[in-house]
Design a protein around this motif. Structure first.
Motif, mmCIF file in Angstrom:
data_model
loop_
_atom_site.group_PDB
_atom_site.id
_atom_site.type_symbol
_atom_site.label_atom_id
_atom_site.label_comp_id
_atom_site.label_asym_id
_atom_site.label_seq_id
_atom_site.Cartn_x
_atom_site.Cartn_y
_atom_site.Cartn_z
ATOM 1 N N GLU A 297 0.827 -1.206 0.000
ATOM 2 C CA GLU A 297 0.000 0.000 0.000
ATOM 3 C C GLU A 297 0.865 1.261 0.000
ATOM 4 O O GLU A 297 2.021 1.216 0.441
ATOM 5 N N PRO A 298 0.338 2.384 -0.530
ATOM 6 C CA PRO A 298 -1.034 2.571 -1.017
ATOM 7 C C PRO A 298 -1.258 1.909 -2.377
ATOM 8 O O PRO A 298 -0.440 2.060 -3.293
ATOM 9 N N LEU A 299 -2.351 1.173 -2.477
ATOM 10 C CA LEU A 299 -2.680 0.484 -3.717
ATOM 11 C C LEU A 299 -3.204 1.478 -4.751
ATOM 12 O O LEU A 299 -3.996 2.353 -4.425
ATOM 13 N N LYS A 300 -2.760 1.296 -5.978
ATOM 14 C CA LYS A 300 -3.160 2.168 -7.076
ATOM 15 C C LYS A 300 -3.757 1.335 -8.212
ATOM 16 O O LYS A 300 -3.477 0.136 -8.318
ATOM 17 N N PRO A 301 -4.556 1.949 -9.095
ATOM 18 C CA PRO A 301 -5.161 1.199 -10.197
ATOM 19 C C PRO A 301 -4.145 0.460 -11.060
ATOM 20 O O PRO A 301 -4.407 -0.667 -11.493
ATOM 21 N N TRP A 302 -2.972 1.061 -11.304
ATOM 22 C CA TRP A 302 -1.991 0.405 -12.188
ATOM 23 C C TRP A 302 -1.529 -0.928 -11.598
ATOM 24 O O TRP A 302 -1.353 -1.914 -12.337
ATOM 25 N N LEU A 303 -1.346 -0.988 -10.256
ATOM 26 C CA LEU A 303 -0.879 -2.223 -9.631
ATOM 27 C C LEU A 303 -1.972 -3.291 -9.664
ATOM 28 O O LEU A 303 -1.689 -4.469 -9.946
ATOM 29 N N ILE A 304 -3.213 -2.899 -9.388
ATOM 30 C CA ILE A 304 -4.324 -3.848 -9.462
ATOM 31 C C ILE A 304 -4.441 -4.387 -10.887
ATOM 32 O O ILE A 304 -4.648 -5.588 -11.094
ATOM 33 N N ALA A 305 -4.312 -3.511 -11.874
ATOM 34 C CA ALA A 305 -4.407 -3.936 -13.280
ATOM 35 C C ALA A 305 -3.296 -4.929 -13.616
ATOM 36 O O ALA A 305 -3.536 -5.957 -14.259
ATOM 37 N N PHE A 306 -2.076 -4.620 -13.197
ATOM 38 C CA PHE A 306 -0.935 -5.505 -13.461
ATOM 39 C C PHE A 306 -1.163 -6.887 -12.838
ATOM 40 O O PHE A 306 -0.990 -7.921 -13.498
ATOM 41 N N LEU A 307 -1.574 -6.927 -11.583
ATOM 42 C CA LEU A 307 -1.748 -8.211 -10.898
ATOM 43 C C LEU A 307 -2.936 -8.982 -11.461
ATOM 44 O O LEU A 307 -2.893 -10.219 -11.537
ATOM 45 N N PHE A 308 -3.986 -8.283 -11.868
ATOM 46 C CA PHE A 308 -5.122 -8.975 -12.495
ATOM 47 C C PHE A 308 -4.678 -9.632 -13.802
ATOM 48 O O PHE A 308 -5.003 -10.793 -14.074
ATOM 49 N N ILE A 309 -3.922 -8.897 -14.594
ATOM 50 C CA ILE A 309 -3.470 -9.424 -15.890
ATOM 51 C C ILE A 309 -2.609 -10.666 -15.693
ATOM 52 O O ILE A 309 -2.841 -11.707 -16.332
ATOM 53 N N VAL A 310 -1.591 -10.594 -14.835
ATOM 54 C CA VAL A 310 -0.684 -11.740 -14.687
ATOM 55 C C VAL A 310 -1.380 -12.898 -13.975
ATOM 56 O O VAL A 310 -1.075 -14.078 -14.249
ATOM 57 N N ASN A 311 -2.314 -12.593 -13.066
ATOM 58 C CA ASN A 311 -3.063 -13.654 -12.403
ATOM 59 C C ASN A 311 -3.840 -14.483 -13.417
ATOM 60 O O ASN A 311 -3.842 -15.726 -13.372
ATOM 61 N N MET A 312 -4.508 -13.810 -14.341
ATOM 62 C CA MET A 312 -5.318 -14.525 -15.327
ATOM 63 C C MET A 312 -4.445 -15.268 -16.345
ATOM 64 O O MET A 312 -4.833 -16.322 -16.844
ATOM 65 N N ARG A 313 -3.258 -14.732 -16.615
ATOM 66 C CA ARG A 313 -2.330 -15.453 -17.493
ATOM 67 C C ARG A 313 -1.810 -16.724 -16.821
ATOM 68 O O ARG A 313 -1.495 -17.704 -17.483
ATOM 69 N N ALA A 314 -1.710 -16.693 -15.491
ATOM 70 C CA ALA A 314 -1.279 -17.882 -14.751
ATOM 71 C C ALA A 314 -2.410 -18.908 -14.654
ATOM 72 O O ALA A 314 -2.188 -20.111 -14.779
ATOM 73 N N MET A 315 -3.627 -18.443 -14.440
ATOM 74 C CA MET A 315 -4.744 -19.346 -14.165
ATOM 75 C C MET A 315 -5.375 -19.946 -15.415
ATOM 76 O O MET A 315 -5.983 -21.019 -15.348
ATOM 77 N N PHE A 316 -5.227 -19.260 -16.558
ATOM 78 C CA PHE A 316 -5.933 -19.709 -17.752
ATOM 79 C C PHE A 316 -4.992 -19.834 -18.953
ATOM 80 O O PHE A 316 -4.021 -19.079 -19.064
#
Length: 434
Positions: A297-316
């Motif tokens: 923290e502090p969490l920002k939109p860019w970090l959430i976007a980055f982690l969402f993208i790589v999370n989905m690349r790992a899971m799917f």
């Protein structure tokens, strides 16, 4: 939105609503945009994100809305220009009253006075539907939506200005990318259950997975994420939602799910799965970090976007090409990434990052004989709960892990290709290094 939905693609659906309301179809169509507005309000949609582009509003009322906005932004040139247009042709008595408001710096009173003045002039004029509704809304203590008259010469300019303000809102971009991403991924696994790669990270015992992950659970997970970030007003603080969303995103990476099991299933050969292995490690670290500390923290939109993208690349299992929802989210990370990355420059940056981490470990008297992910994890463990710990940029640590773990193929990262990895690399490059 438009107010009059005659001859639109929605006409037939609107006619059905007219019957429910017991109103003549033609009458309902001419005013149905205002019904849509009220429906959006009932569903929690912020009125700041709704605008009418219509011929059914008085031109001067539209200009007054622009005048309010210009004053609030301190844009004197625009406010003077609009003011000259609006007051042209007014009587001396009306101009005198306007001057009194301006001299008193009562801008709200001034705009309201002008609005009342023009509404009185338009009393009984049938085509000013918007103005009639505004009066009705105010009597009900509802602030009416903004409107731009299509007939204005500057209508396109005003609309573009309004849109640009919202397009710069990273929360809205992030939310849209997540919603689109979850919808795409649900359809992706409906087509083929093998598109769920997350099961490859599950620990095996006696040649059997230690946990089961049904497809229905993955669908529920995506549904939860898609609905997690609410529609907010511009004045609302999204920080708490970022924190809760991130914890929900990484929750699946529990004790029996880890990147090393993926590596083991591939005979410890990372040549074909290095990127997926990297993303899995990133998400496992993030889960540990957000579960036991607030170091990101502090969490920002860019970090959430980055982690969402790589999370989905790992899971799917996803194509090499960048996906439409990823393009939306990459705008949060960097709206204008570099066109290319110089390999030698990148190599030097990665070398410096590794030296810096080793220097931190030396200061903390931590063994350096481990890979980069374990090194930054060791720094996290040493500093968690220690009030005297030296501050570190753990957000950059995550980015640096990506570069260090992928450095064996710099050519892929620095390629000018539009494939996923080099595209992601370009977007996080300026956030990763000085």
């Amino acid at each position: 939105m438009d107010i009059n939905l005659e001859n639109s693609e929605h006409t037939d659906r609107v006619k059905a609503l007219a019957k429910q309301s017991n109103i003549a179809e033609q009458d309902f169509l001419q005013e149905s945009g205002m019904n849509l507005f009220l429906n959006l309000l009932e569903h929690g949609f912020p009125k700041e994100q709704i605008i009418f582009l219509t011929a059914n509003a008085d031109i001067n009322i539209s200009r007054i809305d622009e005048l309010r906005e210009a004053y609030s932004e301190g844009n004197d040139d625009v406010s003077d220009e609009i003011l000259g247009t609006i007051t042209n042709g007014l009587s001396e008595e009306t101009l005198k009253k306007c001057s009194e408001f301006i001299e008193a710096e009562d801008i709200d009173g001034f705009c309201q006075y002008l609005e009342n003045y023009f509404n009185d002039l338009n009393d009984g004029v049938t085509n000013n539907t918007y103005n009639r509704f505004c009066e009705a809304y105010r009597r009900c203590r509802i602030e009416p939506p903004k409107a731009i008259n299509k007939s204005l010469n500057e209508a396109k300019q005003h609309l573009n200005h309004w849109l640009e303000n919202h397009e710069r809102n990273d929360y809205l971009v992030l939310r849209r990318g997540i919603v689109e991403g979850c919808e795409f991924l649900k359809s992706h696994i409906e087509k083929d259950d093998d598109n769920i790669k997350f099961r490859d990270f599950i620990k095996m015992e006696n040649k059997q997975p230690t946990i089961e992950i049904p497809t229905a659970d993955i669908r529920n997970y995506l549904d939860t994420l898609a609905q997690f970030l609410p529609l907010l007003k511009q004045s609302d603080d999204p920080t708490i939602f970022y924190r809760l969303f991130l914890r929900t995103l990484v929750h699946e990476w529990e004790e029996n799910v880890e990147a090393k099991w993926l590596k083991e299933k591939h005979g410890n050969d990372l040549s074909k799965i290095r990127d997926i292995y990297t993303f899995g490690w990133l998400m496992k670290m993030t889960r540990n970090w957000v579960s036991h500390a607030n170091l990101l923290e502090p969490l920002k939109p860019w970090l959430i976007a980055f982690l969402f993208i790589v999370n989905m690349r790992a899971m799917f299992k996803l194509p090499k090409a960048i996906q439409p929802y990823e393009k939306i989210l990459l705008r949060c990370i960097s709206p204008s990434p570099p066109n290319s990355i110089i390999p030698k420059e990148l190599d030097n940056y990665i070398t410096d990052v590794e030296k810096d981490i080793d220097g931190i470990l030396t200061g903390l008297k931590i063994d350096q004989k481990c890979h980069f992910g374990e090194k930054i994890n060791a720094i996290y463990r040493q500093n968690t709960g220690n009030p005297d710990a030296e501050p570190h940029d753990y957000q950059k640590f995550l980015l640096h892990y990506f570069w260090v773990n992928q450095k064996s193929d710099l050519r892929n990262l620095t390629a000018t290709s539009e494939d996923f990895l080099p595209t992601l690399a370009r977007h996080i490059y300026n956030r990763s290094f000085p």
